[in-house]
Design a protein around this motif. Structure first.
Motif, mmCIF file in Angstrom:
data_model
loop_
_atom_site.group_PDB
_atom_site.id
_atom_site.type_symbol
_atom_site.label_atom_id
_atom_site.label_comp_id
_atom_site.label_asym_id
_atom_site.label_seq_id
_atom_site.Cartn_x
_atom_site.Cartn_y
_atom_site.Cartn_z
ATOM 1 N N LEU A 1 -8.659 4.253 -8.836
ATOM 2 C CA LEU A 1 -8.317 5.179 -7.755
ATOM 3 C C LEU A 1 -6.820 5.123 -7.519
ATOM 4 C CD1 LEU A 1 -9.677 6.944 -5.347
ATOM 5 C CD2 LEU A 1 -9.009 4.985 -3.969
ATOM 6 N N ARG A 2 -6.191 6.291 -7.525
ATOM 7 C CA ARG A 2 -4.745 6.351 -7.313
ATOM 8 C C ARG A 2 -4.366 6.994 -5.995
ATOM 9 N NH1 ARG A 2 -1.251 6.315 -12.167
ATOM 10 N NH2 ARG A 2 -2.423 5.126 -13.693
ATOM 11 N N GLU A 3 -5.313 7.652 -5.343
ATOM 12 C CA GLU A 3 -5.019 8.298 -4.072
ATOM 13 C C GLU A 3 -6.238 8.179 -3.164
ATOM 14 O OE1 GLU A 3 -3.785 12.673 -2.288
ATOM 15 O OE2 GLU A 3 -3.830 12.372 -4.441
ATOM 16 N N PHE A 4 -6.017 7.635 -1.984
ATOM 17 C CA PHE A 4 -7.096 7.511 -1.011
ATOM 18 C C PHE A 4 -7.354 8.874 -0.371
ATOM 19 C CE2 PHE A 4 -5.436 3.221 -1.346
ATOM 20 C CZ PHE A 4 -6.604 2.477 -1.444
ATOM 21 N N THR A 5 -8.608 9.198 -0.200
ATOM 22 C CA THR A 5 -9.006 10.458 0.430
ATOM 23 C C THR A 5 -9.920 10.145 1.610
ATOM 24 O OG1 THR A 5 -10.830 10.675 -1.135
ATOM 25 C CG2 THR A 5 -8.768 11.818 -1.689
ATOM 26 N N LEU A 6 -9.384 9.396 2.531
ATOM 27 C CA LEU A 6 -10.159 8.947 3.688
ATOM 28 C C LEU A 6 -9.677 9.637 4.957
ATOM 29 C CD1 LEU A 6 -9.961 5.109 2.967
ATOM 30 C CD2 LEU A 6 -11.971 6.569 2.690
ATOM 31 N N PRO A 7 -10.583 9.918 5.876
ATOM 32 C CA PRO A 7 -10.110 10.328 7.202
ATOM 33 C C PRO A 7 -9.481 9.114 7.874
ATOM 34 C CG PRO A 7 -12.515 10.144 7.185
ATOM 35 C CD PRO A 7 -12.045 9.900 5.776
ATOM 36 N N LEU A 8 -8.319 9.323 8.479
ATOM 37 C CA LEU A 8 -7.596 8.228 9.127
ATOM 38 C C LEU A 8 -7.486 8.486 10.618
ATOM 39 C CD1 LEU A 8 -4.683 7.758 6.551
ATOM 40 C CD2 LEU A 8 -6.885 6.551 6.654
ATOM 41 N N ASP A 9 -7.591 7.437 11.380
ATOM 42 C CA ASP A 9 -7.382 7.474 12.823
ATOM 43 C C ASP A 9 -6.000 6.885 13.066
ATOM 44 O OD1 ASP A 9 -7.203 6.895 15.546
ATOM 45 O OD2 ASP A 9 -9.331 6.396 15.716
ATOM 46 N N TRP A 10 -5.064 7.718 13.467
ATOM 47 C CA TRP A 10 -3.669 7.323 13.645
ATOM 48 C C TRP A 10 -3.386 6.828 15.062
ATOM 49 C CZ3 TRP A 10 -0.376 7.184 9.556
ATOM 50 C CH2 TRP A 10 -0.763 7.883 8.404
ATOM 51 N N ASN B 1 2.560 -1.079 10.479
ATOM 52 C CA ASN B 1 1.583 -0.175 9.867
ATOM 53 C C ASN B 1 0.164 -0.716 10.066
ATOM 54 O OD1 ASN B 1 0.049 1.505 8.228
ATOM 55 N ND2 ASN B 1 1.091 0.951 6.325
ATOM 56 N N PRO B 2 -0.688 0.005 10.790
ATOM 57 C CA PRO B 2 -2.051 -0.479 10.993
ATOM 58 C C PRO B 2 -2.970 -0.222 9.793
ATOM 59 C CG PRO B 2 -1.756 1.600 12.143
ATOM 60 C CD PRO B 2 -0.412 1.220 11.554
ATOM 61 N N LEU B 3 -2.475 0.508 8.796
ATOM 62 C CA LEU B 3 -3.314 0.913 7.663
ATOM 63 C C LEU B 3 -2.680 0.570 6.316
ATOM 64 C CD1 LEU B 3 -4.209 4.356 9.217
ATOM 65 C CD2 LEU B 3 -5.851 2.514 8.761
ATOM 66 N N PRO B 4 -2.204 -0.685 6.144
ATOM 67 C CA PRO B 4 -1.566 -1.010 4.867
ATOM 68 C C PRO B 4 -2.520 -0.806 3.690
ATOM 69 C CG PRO B 4 -2.084 -3.013 6.078
ATOM 70 C CD PRO B 4 -2.357 -1.861 7.000
ATOM 71 N N ILE B 5 -1.976 -0.641 2.547
ATOM 72 C CA ILE B 5 -2.609 -0.289 1.281
ATOM 73 C C ILE B 5 -2.958 1.191 1.301
ATOM 74 C CG2 ILE B 5 -4.406 -0.706 -0.461
ATOM 75 C CD1 ILE B 5 -4.719 -3.530 0.768
ATOM 76 N N VAL B 6 -3.766 1.629 2.258
ATOM 77 C CA VAL B 6 -4.170 3.039 2.343
ATOM 78 C C VAL B 6 -2.958 3.907 2.668
ATOM 79 C CG1 VAL B 6 -5.672 4.681 3.530
ATOM 80 C CG2 VAL B 6 -6.520 2.385 2.974
ATOM 81 N N VAL B 7 -2.166 3.505 3.642
ATOM 82 C CA VAL B 7 -0.856 4.105 3.904
ATOM 83 C C VAL B 7 0.123 3.096 3.296
ATOM 84 C CG1 VAL B 7 0.782 4.893 5.645
ATOM 85 C CG2 VAL B 7 -1.674 5.269 5.982
ATOM 86 N N PRO B 8 0.638 3.405 2.098
ATOM 87 C CA PRO B 8 1.187 2.395 1.176
ATOM 88 C C PRO B 8 2.559 1.829 1.514
ATOM 89 C CG PRO B 8 1.461 4.577 0.261
ATOM 90 C CD PRO B 8 0.684 4.747 1.539
ATOM 91 N N CYS B 9 2.645 1.029 2.567
ATOM 92 C CA CYS B 9 3.933 0.437 2.943
ATOM 93 C C CYS B 9 4.447 -0.537 1.884
ATOM 94 C CB CYS B 9 3.851 -0.217 4.313
ATOM 95 S SG CYS B 9 2.533 -1.409 4.517
ATOM 96 N N HIS B 10 3.567 -0.985 0.981
ATOM 97 C CA HIS B 10 4.031 -1.857 -0.111
ATOM 98 C C HIS B 10 4.963 -1.108 -1.068
ATOM 99 C CE1 HIS B 10 0.288 0.028 -1.556
ATOM 100 N NE2 HIS B 10 0.824 -0.044 -2.766
ATOM 101 N N ARG B 11 4.987 0.211 -1.001
ATOM 102 C CA ARG B 11 5.832 1.023 -1.884
ATOM 103 C C ARG B 11 7.238 1.221 -1.337
ATOM 104 N NH1 ARG B 11 1.140 5.503 -2.747
ATOM 105 N NH2 ARG B 11 -0.315 4.137 -3.860
#
Length: 188
Positions: free
Chosen positions: A87-96, A145-155
């Motif tokens: 998987l290269r792109e997450f397609t999840l609904p996110l709660d911001w 960032n409350p959603l690391p990996i999915v919202v890719p702050c490692h990049r």
């Protein structure tokens, strides 16, 4: 009138295994709201207390998120696929709802414009959101960032090629960037 913050209601959580250790996932009816690294008992307790305080609901544990049909099934499946290299792109609904203002703008820009296998500098990301002098503030947004990996702050890396910081630890950042082909895989 409802006085609960956005995302209030039932908050489901579970700990799932990954190549970088246990991750705590939490989701509301809106979507995935939190991912926490190194989810040992201390991290779980702190994360769950913060979720309850911020979202106005006591989190409910899901014992088998992958085989269930609850809110965490798809995030758990997609994270498994990501760590398997499928998987290269997450397609999840996110709660911001756990982020606001500048931090939310930066995280949305990161999520929208820095694809798998690429990196961006803190300063570059600041310029993309119209705040060219805010590289340090971008670093603070990455740390919150409350959603690391999915919202890719490692990049997000330093302009001189350094890794910069990372809430999950620099070794975790190295592993994620190696998984995406940005860094070489460790020899052993």
């Amino acid at each position: 009138m409802n006085s609960n913050p956005p995302g209030a209601g039932i908050v489901e959580w579970a700990v799932v295994g990954s190549d970088i250790g246990p991750l705590l996932l939490a989701a509301t009816g809106t979507g995935l709201v939190s991912v926490a690294f190194h989810a040992d008992a201390r991290v779980r307790e702190k994360a769950l207390m913060q979720l309850a305080a911020r979202l106005g609901a006591e989190p409910v544990e899901v014992l088998d998120p992958i085989s269930g049909a609850g809110r965490l099934a798809e995030p758990a499946r997609q994270l498994d696929a990501y760590f398997a290299g499928a998987l290269r792109e997450f397609t999840l609904p996110l709660d911001w709802s756990l982020t606001t203002g500048f931090h939310r703008r930066v995280l949305h820009e990161l999520d929208d414009s820095v694809p798998y296998g690429s990196v961006v500098g803190y300063g570059d990301l600041a310029r993309r959101v119209g705040e060219p002098g805010a590289a340090q503030a971008v670093g603070a947004a990455m740390g919150a960032n409350p959603l690391p990996i999915v919202v890719p702050c490692h990049r997000v890396v330093e302009s001189d090629g350094g890794l910069g910081g990372f809430g999950g630890g620099l070794e975790t950042k190295r592993v994620l960037l190696a998984l995406e082909g940005v860094l070489p895989q460790p020899l052993f």
